[in-house]
Scaffold this active site. Structure first.
Site, PDB file in Angstrom:
ATOM      1  N   LYS A  60      -2.372  -1.596  -3.739  1.00  0.00           N
ATOM      2  CA  LYS A  60      -3.195  -0.389  -3.698  1.00  0.00           C
ATOM      3  C   LYS A  60      -2.333   0.853  -3.757  1.00  0.00           C
ATOM      4  O   LYS A  60      -1.348   0.919  -3.035  1.00  0.00           O
ATOM      5  CB  LYS A  60      -3.989  -0.418  -2.396  1.00  0.00           C
ATOM      6  CG  LYS A  60      -4.823   0.782  -2.164  1.00  0.00           C
ATOM      7  CD  LYS A  60      -5.496   0.631  -0.842  1.00  0.00           C
ATOM      8  CE  LYS A  60      -6.199   1.946  -0.562  1.00  0.00           C
ATOM      9  NZ  LYS A  60      -6.728   1.988   0.758  1.00  0.00           N
ATOM     10  N   LYS A 115       0.856  -1.188   0.000  1.00  0.00           N
ATOM     11  CA  LYS A 115       0.000   0.000   0.000  1.00  0.00           C
ATOM     12  C   LYS A 115       0.890   1.234   0.000  1.00  0.00           C
ATOM     13  O   LYS A 115       1.686   1.447   0.905  1.00  0.00           O
ATOM     14  CB  LYS A 115      -0.902  -0.006   1.222  1.00  0.00           C
ATOM     15  CG  LYS A 115      -1.809   1.200   1.276  1.00  0.00           C
ATOM     16  CD  LYS A 115      -2.824   1.073   2.393  1.00  0.00           C
ATOM     17  CE  LYS A 115      -3.687   2.316   2.462  1.00  0.00           C
ATOM     18  NZ  LYS A 115      -4.642   2.252   3.576  1.00  0.00           N
TER      19      LYS A 115
END
Ligand code: PBG
Length: 307
Positions: free
Chosen positions: A232, A180
């Site tokens: 992400k 992330k």
């Protein structure tokens, strides 16, 4: 003939719809078409997405400002907004879809960070882990099939697995936000959850310049027992996604985040992009790069297009 030789066809069941539940429902101006649902509307919104054929729902809780504290204790309170939302959705849709919960404190803390702060104001990784475990157990008790630690604390997957098992939730799965990045494309999300964040998350989210590190983070989560791993944002990190998909022995998810959504919506509204073609291309590209599962705010609409 193009249909005959097409390599990628995304199924509605691969799509997960992120949803917001709040005591203060309303539109999100930077995410046109996405709502913060009140408790009275979240169940019917979930039923509609499930009827369209989406494979899962990812719930985020948006507490009232006066329910926030420096630890984010509403994140694990039985009557916290996210737990109430999970119960409402699970009661409505049962096992007809996979109900996921975001396991992170940032929506619930006054300072907007994903964990407890040290007196110096940096996030205290190890002290935060116990709160993530409490949160995961509270979410499982409220009906989540999957918990999704998104705070990028080291050791979070291992601790949550042990905590869930100890509380009798051996069957609750963990979708780990493994790679992330500290991304500018979360901007509209911060409006959606009325985030109080000051500063940034660069001490615990990754540098967008680092590809190898994304793979390393995913490998750590796999070793700790993640049942699914996620990259992400999605569209700007297809190389990382491809790297992770090449080594992962569990399903790989990718999160097409709020900024990716907002950009296409904004351009389409001005007539600068063909909305349906751009949305289709953006999600197809994510699947092509190796995602088995795509989290996207267009999940319900795509499911109706791709039935
Ligand atoms: C953290 C979390 C964020 C998003 C999902 N989970 C925000 C952040 O890390 O700042 C962003 C999702 C999006 O932008 O759509 N709880």
């Amino acid at each position: 003939m193009r249909r005959l030789v097409r390599e990628i066809e995304v199924r509605p069941s691969q799509l997960v719809l992120p949803m917001f539940v709040s005591d203060a429902p309303g539109e999100i101006s930077s995410m046109p078409g996405v709502r913060r649902h009140g408790l009275d509307e979240i169940a019917s919104a979930a039923e509609s997405a499930v009827a369209a054929g989406v494979g899962g729902l990812m719930l985020f809780g948006v507490p009232a400002d006066d329910a926030k504290d420096d630890q984010g204790s509403q994140g694990w309170a039985e009557d916290g907004i996210l737990q109430r939302g999970l119960r409402a959705v699970r009661d409505a849709v049962g096992d007809d879809t996979v109900l996921m919960a975001d396991t992170c404190l940032d929506e619930f803390t006054t300072h907007g960070h994903c964990g407890f702060l040290t007196p110096e104001g940096t996030v205290d990784n190890d002290a935060t882990l116990a709160a993530y475990v409490s949160m995961a157990v509270a979410q499982a008790e409220a009906g989540a099939h999957v918990v999704s630690p998104s705070g990028m604390m080291d050791g979070q997957v291992e601790q949550i697995r042990a905590g869930l098992d100890g509380a009798g939730f051996q069957d609750t799965a963990i979708l780990a936000y493994a790679a992330k990045y500290a991304s500018a494309f979360y901007g509209p999300f911060r409006e959606a959850v009325a985030s109080s964040l000051e500063g940034d998350r660069r001490t615990y989210q990754q540098d967008p310049a680092n590809r190898r590190e994304g793979l390393r983070e995913a490998e750590l989560d796999l070793a700790e027992g993640a049942d699914m791993v996620m990259v992400k944002p999605a569209g700007y990190y297809l190389d990382v996604l491809n790297d992770v998909a090449a080594v992962s022995d569990v399903p790989v998810a990718a999160y097409q985040v709020s900024g990716e959504y907002a950009m296409i919506e904004a351009a389409a509204r001005r007539g600068w992009l063909d909305r349906r073609a751009a949305v289709t291309e953006s999600v197809t590209a994510i699947a092509r790069a190796g995602a088995d599962i795509v989290l996207t705010y267009w999940a319900e609409e795509l499911a109706t297009w791709w039935k």
